[in-house]
Design an enzyme around this catalytic site. Structure first.
Site, short mmCIF file in Angstrom:
data_model
loop_
_atom_site.label_atom_id
_atom_site.label_comp_id
_atom_site.label_asym_id
_atom_site.label_seq_id
_atom_site.Cartn_x
_atom_site.Cartn_y
_atom_site.Cartn_z
N HIS A 141 -10.43 -5.12 3.38
CA HIS A 141 -10.48 -3.91 2.23
C HIS A 141 -9.79 -2.53 2.56
O HIS A 141 -9.97 -1.60 2.23
CB HIS A 141 -11.64 -3.71 1.49
N SER A 262 13.77 12.38 9.30
CA SER A 262 13.61 13.07 8.17
C SER A 262 14.85 14.12 8.06
O SER A 262 15.22 14.34 9.15
CB SER A 262 12.30 13.68 7.95
#
Length: 437
Positions: A141, A262
């Site tokens: 999870h 970036s």
């Protein structure tokens, strides 16, 4: 396919000129087969084999008038022959040529897919062995669970790729067929021996029964297998993306000299390869729905499948091999950040031993599961709240009511316990896959 994602060998296979070459091969082999049966004079068969050619420009000129590509093809071929041209396309319907040729192109493309799958499988096994004893925090999870072997993660993917290969082999076997059965698939104007001859000559299987077309359940199965392979690649990509997140940073894609992450933030190192694989995997899966619908043809056939297959088949092979190769390189150059792995294990304050302690007490001492579970859970909650070491909290809360002494407790906090069966798992997986340790 746009150049960015094109694979040279696939582009060559699905090039229009190569397609027409294979159409011509089919026509010539059918003529040979008729000659073998004594229907066509062998000398005329030999003339066709030697002289029949296809001029794509001439074919396109004829197609403007006929509005039918195969008719234009046969007429263009006939123009390169003498009286023997009457034997071209004898007993055939268009899809005898088109489907058999397309299935041959599929076969040739499948060879490249298989090669890429084996390369990925090889790299995954290398990484599995390399990291077999590397402890890493396991998660369920998205939350910390218990430590495990990083090598098992790669071994899991290796085993899954092996299953994908097995599905792929089955799909290959079903779709790589020659279909030479005539207009309704009943061989009324042909002989079954013609089809067998063509299949053997082109190294294909025989399509045992068809209508005017090879049945598209075969294509749907292949595309579903490709979609499944794509899902495995995306699964791996998503795992890498999670591990590369700034707050995790345990596994990262390699970052080459001069690479930029970036246009605005010089510090960025993004999991671009895994994200690329995720995006293209979705595109591959989108083809599956269309391939299922292509199996729904009217009566003996229609051509509702034909138009989209011209796009889907070359695209799916280009993209699948592209993402297989890209994922292989990503795995090969993956960076394992051992410092962060150790840091996250240490910051867990030994909470991950909760099941170990629970199981040991239940196996050795006479206590109810509920009582022991509730006690240990209360200690884990206190450890999380106070940031105290879980073992110390157990001692402070009188764990000795459940076990003999602190020495016994100390032995339960051995992190190598979580690796105790890793060798056996490796042995079982490799034995199942016929691979040496």
């Amino acid at each position: 396919m746009i150049e960015r994602y094109s694979i040279k060998e696939i582009q060559e296979i699905w090039d229009e000129k190569n397609k027409l070459k294979i159409w011509l091969d089919v026509e010539k082999i059918v003529v040979e087969a008729w000659a073998q049966l004594g229907v066509i004079p062998k000398e005329e068969s030999q003339l066709i084999t030697k002289n029949a050619k296809i001029d794509m420009n001439r074919m396109l000129e004829i197609e403007k008038e006929t509005k039918h590509d195969v008719v234009a093809f046969t007429r263009a071929v006939s123009e390169t022959l003498g009286e023997e041209k009457k034997w071209i396309h004898l007993g055939l319907t268009s899809t005898d040529v088109v489907d058999t040729a397309q299935n041959k192109m599929i076969k040739d493309s499948n060879e490249l897919v298989e090669k890429s799958l084996h390369e990925l499988k090889k790299v995954l096994l290398e990484k599995a062995k390399e990291n077999k004893n590397q402890i890493i925090m396991g998660r369920s999870h998205g939350m910390y669970g218990e430590p495990t072997s990083l090598g098992l993660k790669f071994l899991l993917w290796y085993d899954e790729i092996q299953r994908q290969l097995e599905r792929f082999y089955l799909a290959r076997n079903q779709i790589e067929v020659a279909k030479i059965s005539g207009s309704m698939g009943n061989y009324a104007n042909l002989e079954l021996e013609i089809e067998s001859y063509v299949a053997k000559k082109m190294n294909l299987h025989v399509d045992n029964i068809s209508t005017q077309v090879t049945q598209r359940d075969r294509h749907a199965f292949l595309l579903s297998v490709f979609s499944n392979i794509a899902s495995t690649l995306e699964k791996i990509g998503i795992e890498i993306r999670h591990f590369q997140r700034s707050e995790v940073s345990e596994l990262c894609e390699g970052f080459e000299k001069g690479q930029k992450g970036s246009s605005s933030m010089p510090h960025k190192k993004n999991p671009i390869s895994s994200e690329n694989v995720s995006g293209l995997a979705r595109y591959i899966r989108s083809f599956a729905t269309t391939s299922y619908e292509n199996n729904l043809l009217w009566h003996e056939r229609d051509i509702s499948h034909s138009s989209n297959e011209r796009l889907i088949l070359p695209d799916v092979y280009n993209i699948l091999i592209y993402i297989l190769n890209r994922m292989t390189n990503t795995i090969k150059n993956l960076v394992v950040n051992k410092d962060n792995i150790e840091k996250h294990i240490l910051e867990s304050k030994n909470l991950f031993f909760s099941q170990r302690v629970l199981t040991y007490i239940l196996m050795k001492y006479n206590n109810s599961r509920e009582k022991v579970y509730d006690f240990i859970q209360s200690c884990t909650l206190e450890s999380q709240k106070t940031s105290k070491n879980f073992k110390n909290v157990l001692i402070e809360n009188d764990i000795l009511n459940f076990i003999k002494d602190e020495d016994e407790l100390e032995k339960l906090f051995d992190i190598n316990f979580f690796l105790r069966n890793v060798d056996k798992i490796f042995e079982r997986v490799l034995k199942e896959n016929g691979t040496k340790q």
